[in-house]
Structures are given as C-alpha cells and as structure tokens.
Design an enzyme around this catalytic site. Structure first.
Site, mmCIF file in Angstrom:
data_model
loop_
_atom_site.group_PDB
_atom_site.id
_atom_site.type_symbol
_atom_site.label_atom_id
_atom_site.label_comp_id
_atom_site.label_asym_id
_atom_site.label_seq_id
_atom_site.Cartn_x
_atom_site.Cartn_y
_atom_site.Cartn_z
ATOM 1 N N SER A 137 0.806 -1.225 0.000
ATOM 2 C CA SER A 137 0.000 0.000 0.000
ATOM 3 C C SER A 137 0.838 1.274 0.000
ATOM 4 O O SER A 137 0.473 2.254 -0.663
ATOM 5 C CB SER A 137 -0.932 0.011 1.208
ATOM 6 O OG SER A 137 -1.809 -1.088 1.180
ATOM 7 N N HIS A 188 0.236 4.733 4.374
ATOM 8 C CA HIS A 188 -0.422 5.291 3.186
ATOM 9 C C HIS A 188 -0.032 6.760 3.006
ATOM 10 O O HIS A 188 0.319 7.194 1.909
ATOM 11 C CB HIS A 188 -1.938 5.173 3.322
ATOM 12 C CG HIS A 188 -2.442 3.773 3.320
ATOM 13 N ND1 HIS A 188 -3.782 3.452 3.441
ATOM 14 C CD2 HIS A 188 -1.789 2.588 3.201
ATOM 15 C CE1 HIS A 188 -3.928 2.138 3.407
ATOM 16 N NE2 HIS A 188 -2.731 1.595 3.260
#
Length: 214
Positions: A137, A188
């Site tokens: 991610s 993220h």
C-alpha cells in the site's frame, strides 16, 4: 481516461514489464507464505519478512533493514492482496510509461520505504508498542501521490476524468484507512507524500534535460 486498460495480456506484459513483474512477485510470495502458514499470523509474517519496529529498541526497523523491501511484497490475506494488485494493475501503467521502467522501479521501491519510515516515525512518537506491517500500500499510494502532483501542477497532461479519479481515490483511501481496523494509515500517508515529492524531483530533472536539449 488514462486509467482504462484496453491492452491484451501479452501487450500488457510488453508495455509494462515492471508493473507486471511486481504483481507476479506479490502473488507468488503470497502463495509461498500461505502454503506454509497463516499470512495473517504475526509470528508467521515476521518469519517471512514483515516490517517490524519496537519503540526504544529498534524504532525504525534498522536492525533488519531488508524488511523494508520484503514487507512490500507481503499481504495479510487474499482480499488484501487482490485489492492492492488490482490497484497496481489499473493505476500503475501510465506512470511506468511516463517515467520509463528504470526510474519507475526506483520510484516504486522508494515510495514503499518512505511509507514504512513515516509509519515507524509516527508509532515511535506514540510509543504504542511493537508494530508489524505488511503490504504494497505504501508504494501504491506513492503512485497516487505522483498522479496528485500531475493533477495539480501538470493539469494539461491529464484529462478531467483522470484528475477526478485521482482525487476520489485519495479521498476514499483516507476514509477507508480510518474506518477499517488494522489498516496502516500512516504508511499510506508516508507513501503518498514520498510519491508526490519524488515525482516533483523527477519532473524537474526531465524539464532540465529538455531545456538542455538532451
């Protein structure tokens, strides 16, 4: 719309070799890990290269720095794997074409590392115990960060639908990261910021070369 994929399987492999290789490595490594145990088990994930930090002992995972890379190719379950690989499959190709394969692989790996570094920093500040993480991610949000840069500063390079898609993905991603347990929001954010800043550097370098006529 640059995120629509019309290529055949063979064309995709030929045009986007780095993205295709990254997807294949993620899938193959997940199969290896799953065959030998539960990918969602912390100790099993640790044995196979998950990223680990321990406040006060190893807050940035530097005792085993190779985990910055191995964790990038690991996932905690099939749903986690499929979500990330779908994102790569759809969104990464235009960036690979723009940066070219050699720069793109450097960009992708640095974004993954940047996501882990930022996450480690936040967890160290919070001093909330050992932290273990897996997933692509951070690197994928780096891709989104690059497209955010393009959407804001190179608007002519993207059509309106593509720019709106970038904004929607990032907004949804932040909301999803808050709502879903065990999602590493800070990885993220770190990956996205790294991608934004890195693309800025690449962009300046490409413009400089054009001015010099190289």
């Amino acid at each position: 719309m640059i995120f629509l994929r019309y290529e055949s399987f063979r064309e995709y492999l030929k045009q986007y070799p780095v993205t295709a290789t990254i997807i294949a490595l993620n899938i193959l490594y997940f199969i290896v890990i799953a065959i030998n145990g539960n990918p969602n088990n912390a100790s099993h994930a640790y044995d196979y290269g998950a990223f680990v930090t321990i406040p006060g002992v190893d807050p940035y995972g530097m005792q085993e720095p190779w985990r910055y890379l191995t964790s990038m190719f690991m996932h905690s379950g099939v749903e986690h794997l499929l979500y990330n690989m779908f994102s790569l499959l759809i969104f990464a190709p235009p960036l690979e074409r723009l940066l070219r394969s050699s720069k793109y692989i450097v960009f992708y790996l640095l974004c993954g590392v940047g996501g882990d570094v930022f996450s480690a920093w936040v967890h160290a500040l919070q001093n909330d115990g050992a932290h273990i993480a897996v997933g692509a991610s951070g690197a994928i949000y780096g891709v989104f960060g690059a497209f955010l840069y393009l959407s804001l500063f190179r608007r002519a390079w993207l059509d309106e639908s593509s720019r709106k898609t970038v904004y929607m993905i990032l907004i949804f991603g932040v909301i999803y990261s808050f709502l879903v347990p065990r999602v590493d929001l800070w990885a993220h954010v770190g990956g996205g910021v790294t991608g934004f800043l890195l693309y800025n550097l690449f962009d300046r370098s490409m413009l400089r070369k054009k001015r010099l006529g190289r």
